[in-house]
Design a protein around this motif. Sequence first.
Motif, PDB file in Angstrom:
ATOM      1  N   VAL A  79       1.176  -1.148   0.119  1.00 22.22           N
ATOM      2  CA  VAL A  79       0.049   0.348   0.206  1.00 22.22           C
ATOM      3  C   VAL A  79       0.855   1.403   0.228  1.00 22.22           C
ATOM      4  O   VAL A  79       2.351   0.848   1.067  1.00 22.22           O
ATOM      5  CB  VAL A  79      -0.914   0.155   1.767  1.00 22.22           C
ATOM      6  N   CYS A  80       0.885   1.821  -0.830  1.00 21.87           N
ATOM      7  CA  CYS A  80       1.511   3.468  -0.377  1.00 21.87           C
ATOM      8  C   CYS A  80       1.252   4.584   0.348  1.00 21.87           C
ATOM      9  O   CYS A  80       0.333   4.355   0.916  1.00 21.87           O
ATOM     10  CB  CYS A  80       0.539   4.743  -2.192  1.00 21.87           C
ATOM     11  N   GLU A  81       2.308   4.403   0.884  1.00 24.09           N
ATOM     12  CA  GLU A  81       1.855   5.065   2.386  1.00 24.09           C
ATOM     13  C   GLU A  81       1.358   6.735   1.835  1.00 24.09           C
ATOM     14  O   GLU A  81       1.071   7.192   2.851  1.00 24.09           O
ATOM     15  CB  GLU A  81       3.408   5.503   2.577  1.00 24.09           C
ATOM     16  N   TYR A  82       1.693   6.896   1.289  1.00 24.39           N
ATOM     17  CA  TYR A  82       1.052   7.997   0.942  1.00 24.39           C
ATOM     18  C   TYR A  82      -0.639   9.039   0.536  1.00 24.39           C
ATOM     19  O   TYR A  82      -1.103   9.524   1.269  1.00 24.39           O
ATOM     20  CB  TYR A  82       2.210   9.495  -0.585  1.00 24.39           C
ATOM     21  N   CYS A  83      -0.841   7.895  -0.628  1.00 24.14           N
ATOM     22  CA  CYS A  83      -2.301   7.695  -0.912  1.00 24.14           C
ATOM     23  C   CYS A  83      -3.205   6.875   0.118  1.00 24.14           C
ATOM     24  O   CYS A  83      -3.905   6.525  -0.672  1.00 24.14           O
ATOM     25  CB  CYS A  83      -2.208   8.254  -2.497  1.00 24.14           C
ATOM     26  N   LYS A  84      -2.572   5.193   0.467  1.00 19.26           N
ATOM     27  CA  LYS A  84      -2.962   5.007   1.193  1.00 19.26           C
ATOM     28  C   LYS A  84      -4.229   3.974   0.246  1.00 19.26           C
ATOM     29  O   LYS A  84      -4.613   2.587  -0.096  1.00 19.26           O
ATOM     30  CB  LYS A  84      -4.369   5.120   2.142  1.00 19.26           C
ATOM     31  N   TYR A  93       5.575   3.985  -2.699  1.00 20.79           N
ATOM     32  CA  TYR A  93       5.024   4.480  -2.333  1.00 20.79           C
ATOM     33  C   TYR A  93       5.463   4.231  -3.875  1.00 20.79           C
ATOM     34  O   TYR A  93       5.987   4.330  -5.165  1.00 20.79           O
ATOM     35  CB  TYR A  93       6.065   6.222  -2.678  1.00 20.79           C
ATOM     36  N   HIS A  94       3.633   4.620  -4.986  1.00 21.06           N
ATOM     37  CA  HIS A  94       3.707   5.364  -5.651  1.00 21.06           C
ATOM     38  C   HIS A  94       4.829   5.772  -6.434  1.00 21.06           C
ATOM     39  O   HIS A  94       4.614   6.537  -6.459  1.00 21.06           O
ATOM     40  CB  HIS A  94       1.868   5.797  -6.281  1.00 21.06           C
ATOM     41  N   GLU A  95       5.171   5.609  -7.926  1.00 26.21           N
ATOM     42  CA  GLU A  95       5.887   6.501  -8.931  1.00 26.21           C
ATOM     43  C   GLU A  95       5.687   8.486  -8.728  1.00 26.21           C
ATOM     44  O   GLU A  95       5.826   8.907  -8.715  1.00 26.21           O
ATOM     45  CB  GLU A  95       6.194   6.278 -10.170  1.00 26.21           C
ATOM     46  N   SER A  96       4.246   8.609  -8.967  1.00 24.94           N
ATOM     47  CA  SER A  96       3.161   9.583  -9.112  1.00 24.94           C
ATOM     48  C   SER A  96       3.359  10.637  -8.229  1.00 24.94           C
ATOM     49  O   SER A  96       3.360  11.486  -7.545  1.00 24.94           O
ATOM     50  CB  SER A  96       2.172   9.701  -9.797  1.00 24.94           C
ATOM     51  N   CYS A  97       3.038   9.156  -6.586  1.00 22.98           N
ATOM     52  CA  CYS A  97       3.052   9.798  -5.344  1.00 22.98           C
ATOM     53  C   CYS A  97       4.195  10.300  -5.275  1.00 22.98           C
ATOM     54  O   CYS A  97       4.840  11.144  -4.359  1.00 22.98           O
ATOM     55  CB  CYS A  97       2.475   8.803  -4.325  1.00 22.98           C
ATOM     56  N   ALA A  98       5.894   9.558  -5.527  1.00 22.73           N
ATOM     57  CA  ALA A  98       6.824   9.814  -5.468  1.00 22.73           C
ATOM     58  C   ALA A  98       6.988  11.229  -5.584  1.00 22.73           C
ATOM     59  O   ALA A  98       8.120  11.915  -4.911  1.00 22.73           O
ATOM     60  CB  ALA A  98       7.463   8.600  -5.712  1.00 22.73           C
TER      61      ALA A  98
END
Lengths: 403, 422
Positions: A358-363, A381-386
């Motif tokens: 699970v992406c820590e940023y957008c869950k 983290y997703h690439e876009s979120c990173a």
Amino acid sequence: MEAVEEEREDVESEEGVVYKVVNLTKLFPIKSGFFASLFGKEKNVHAVNDVNFTIGEGEILGMVGESGCGKTTCGRCLVRLETPTEGHMYFGGKDITGLKGRELKSFRRDVQMVFQDPYESLNPRLNVYTTVSEPLVVHGVGESADERDDMVAKALQYAELKPPEEFMYRYPHELSGGQRQRVAIARTLVLRPRFIVADEPVSMLDVSIRAGIMNLMLSLRERYKIPFLFISHDVSVTRYMSHSIAVMYLGYIVELGASEAVIKDPLHPYTEALLSAVPVPDPTMKHGRVKIKGDLPSPIDMPPGCVFHPRCLYRKDICDKEMPQFKEARPGHYALCHFAGELPIQRPDDEEIFEVGVCEYCKATIKKGMSYAKCDCNKLYHESCASQLDECPICKKKLQVEE
Amino acid sequence: MAMLEVNNLKTYFRILKGTVYAVDGVTFHLDRGETMGMVGESGCGKTTTAFAITRLLPFNGEIVGGEIVFDGTLIGRADFPTELAEILKEPLWLPETRALVERKLRKLSGPEEESSTLESMRHLEQESACVEDVNVTLNDASLSEEEIKGELEAIVDDELNSFFAKRRRRRFDREIEEKMADIRWSKISMIFQGAMNAFNPVYKVGDQIVEALLEHEDMTKDEAKERVLELFDMVGLERSRVTGYPHEFSGGMRQRAIIAMSLACNPQLIIADEPTTALDVIMQDRILGEIRELQRELHIAMMIITHDISVVAEVAETIGIMYAGKLFEFGDIVSIFEQSANPYTIGLTGAYPSIKGERKKLIAIPGSPPDLSEPPHGCRFHPRCKFAQEICRREEPASVEVAKNHWSLCHFAKEIYSGQLT
Ligand SMILES: Nc1ncnc2c1ncn2[C@@H]1O[C@H](COP(=O)(O)OP(=O)(O)OP(=O)(O)O)[C@@H](O)[C@H]1O
Ligand SMILES: Nc1ncnc2c1ncn2[C@@H]1O[C@H](COP(=O)(O)OP(=O)(O)O)[C@@H](O)[C@H]1O
Ligand code: SF4
Ligand code: SF4
Ligand SMILES: [Mg+2]
Ligand SMILES: [Mg+2]
Ligand SMILES: [Zn+2]
Ligand SMILES: [Zn+2]
């Protein structure tokens, strides 16, 4: 999309099609303050958006989706308790979109609606006989009181309230929840309708009783070939009841197809997320979870492009710019997505679980095949979120995208 | 000894036309860090069980039998005359009275028994004279059954109404109540059914949690505020929301705030009554996932009460299946789902649709659950049970341990478990 014309235009009756819905749209204007209405553009709740489907002879179309996605509004349009803002509805080949007066009344005799709450849909002061015979009186059906008695008794029997005499003179408080819902069903059957909208008819019932009501509706369809629109927020229940399923999201049908096709081989990213969230009554089964981002947006400010793009895991550049087509990605199986049929969708019966984490940023879920960043502190983290973050908010290290 | 032990709990409501036998002999236990699911249809006594454990029963509700022990502390119990008074109203009063008296005498004479605690011993000793009286009457060979009953009723009446006994009972109740006031929120916290409206609409959500913390924990206002921010992080709410009012929260956010509140004092047990019933599936899945993660991290035990058996299948390790005020099956969830020993459980699982596997025909259970002010005689499920025999109409079944950590309340539990009866 054309506006509803006063002049009706009937379509060639297609073989076996009872109900055909074309570009159905229903907006509810928001009553805003005086100044807002002077200066701003008038705002609407987009309850139903550009919906298309057909229901065949003896078919049950299931409609699923989260609360507020427009299921009830759609059902109310179909029985003309609501007048659509745009689009056309053809019942038996006849355009019923703008019916008025006597014609509308006669149409309403042919279509019936069953409501969710068996405690509220029956008038507590009327006994079963009065409740069930009321539609007969309203529509002036039945020559004599005897004939009407007979029709009521038959309707109660169809609804498996046997023997009918035992129930006719009872009041709602003398009936159990399941029996009340059977009375509500008998009331819809008494006029021998040609189409029924059932809006969450079993949601308020206990499990042990619910199955009985579902089987009753299935046997009615079997015996009298009455088509249904079956509305429910419960995907498992809808699968049990329906031949085909329409998945709604923010007023749009985002996926439509044969029931087993939609459940077993979903095409749309929203359907994927919805199915993965459905609890399964078996503690030994583990299933892949696909979590999406954020919350349901308001149906007042609809997202541009694809309505699902703010929450979609597979979103690409085109998605917030262009509205996708309702694409027939497989025979008879449609999805409102630019990439329908091309995405690696998790299916409920898949043994393999495509979830990396699970992406820590957008869950939301990170699935196999997606590019993501893994920080030294093990957070993903997703690439876009990173790229939005630059550094890991947990350990403040710079993020490197891998894969 | 398990962390929470509920033994033969009976909780009734007094209403105008009589008594509602809402919880009637329920026994289960819950270990540290464990998740138990309590399922059952509406009105079968799930919420009442939770209220009895937390001592939050409405004024017309009363524990009339059994005991509740949390972490070695007695937190709920009916006293002897009250329990006996209820037993005397039953058709099988004689064997039940004997059983009760034997149990009491065993506890009085023997050293520490399984679930007896110091407090319960002290209370028992005060009752011992009455127990002794009852025992003598029971064994008086010169009396007929009718006469015994008459004598017992007189003893009970006396005990219930005597000035000293009343005062003693009040004192004991107050002691338990004081203990419970310490335990509630700080050790056992509860998420109520319909908790979406738990917050007062005119105060900020954050302030309401701060208030609760100040009341139960020894901390300063600043510490409490800091703790609330931590809690918001924990349940995935933005910190800026602490100054928000309840109406500004969506359903899912409100549910998260309620979970934050229930975690505020680091409880050892959370009792959550229908925590996700009002939510959509996607939100339900998220909240359940978060609850489970927090629970694992903080090693909290949890009792999830729900009517949805599939929710329990997703989250719990043990399951209790309630019907008409009784626990029909209890134990390891996999054992119960794969090899149930109870007709009601089998009926319930057979009526549940799923999106996994083949579409299978659902089978309804005929009839509907009984009115608990007039439950059926014998086994309460007999009017709807396809296995019912003559004995089921006559006699109440006892709980049978069909396998390790697997109990079933049915005359034919063993036969059904072994597959001899299908
Ligand atoms: N009469 C109305 N006036 C204004 N808005 C309305 C009206 N009826 C429905 N809406 C709005 O239209 C949207 C769709 O509502 P609808 O009742 O069709 O949802 P639903 O899918 O049936 O939801 P649920 O599962 O909660 O029953 C919602 O945002 C709702 O608030
Ligand atoms: N305050 C009360 N007074 C009288 N009867 C009550 C009261 N509260 C609950 N009951 C009854 O007790 C039974 C169990 O209720 P409850 O514990 O709320 O069931 P559940 O939570 O399983 O739906 C029901 O028959 C209900 O009507
Ligand atoms: S069109 Fe784009 S945003 Fe919409 S569902 Fe398909 S991939 Fe997702
Ligand atoms: S005791 Fe009898 S009626 Fe009760 S569940 Fe067992 S078989 Fe059915
Ligand atoms: Mg609705
Ligand atoms: Mg309840
Ligand atoms: Zn992300
Ligand atoms: Zn990091």
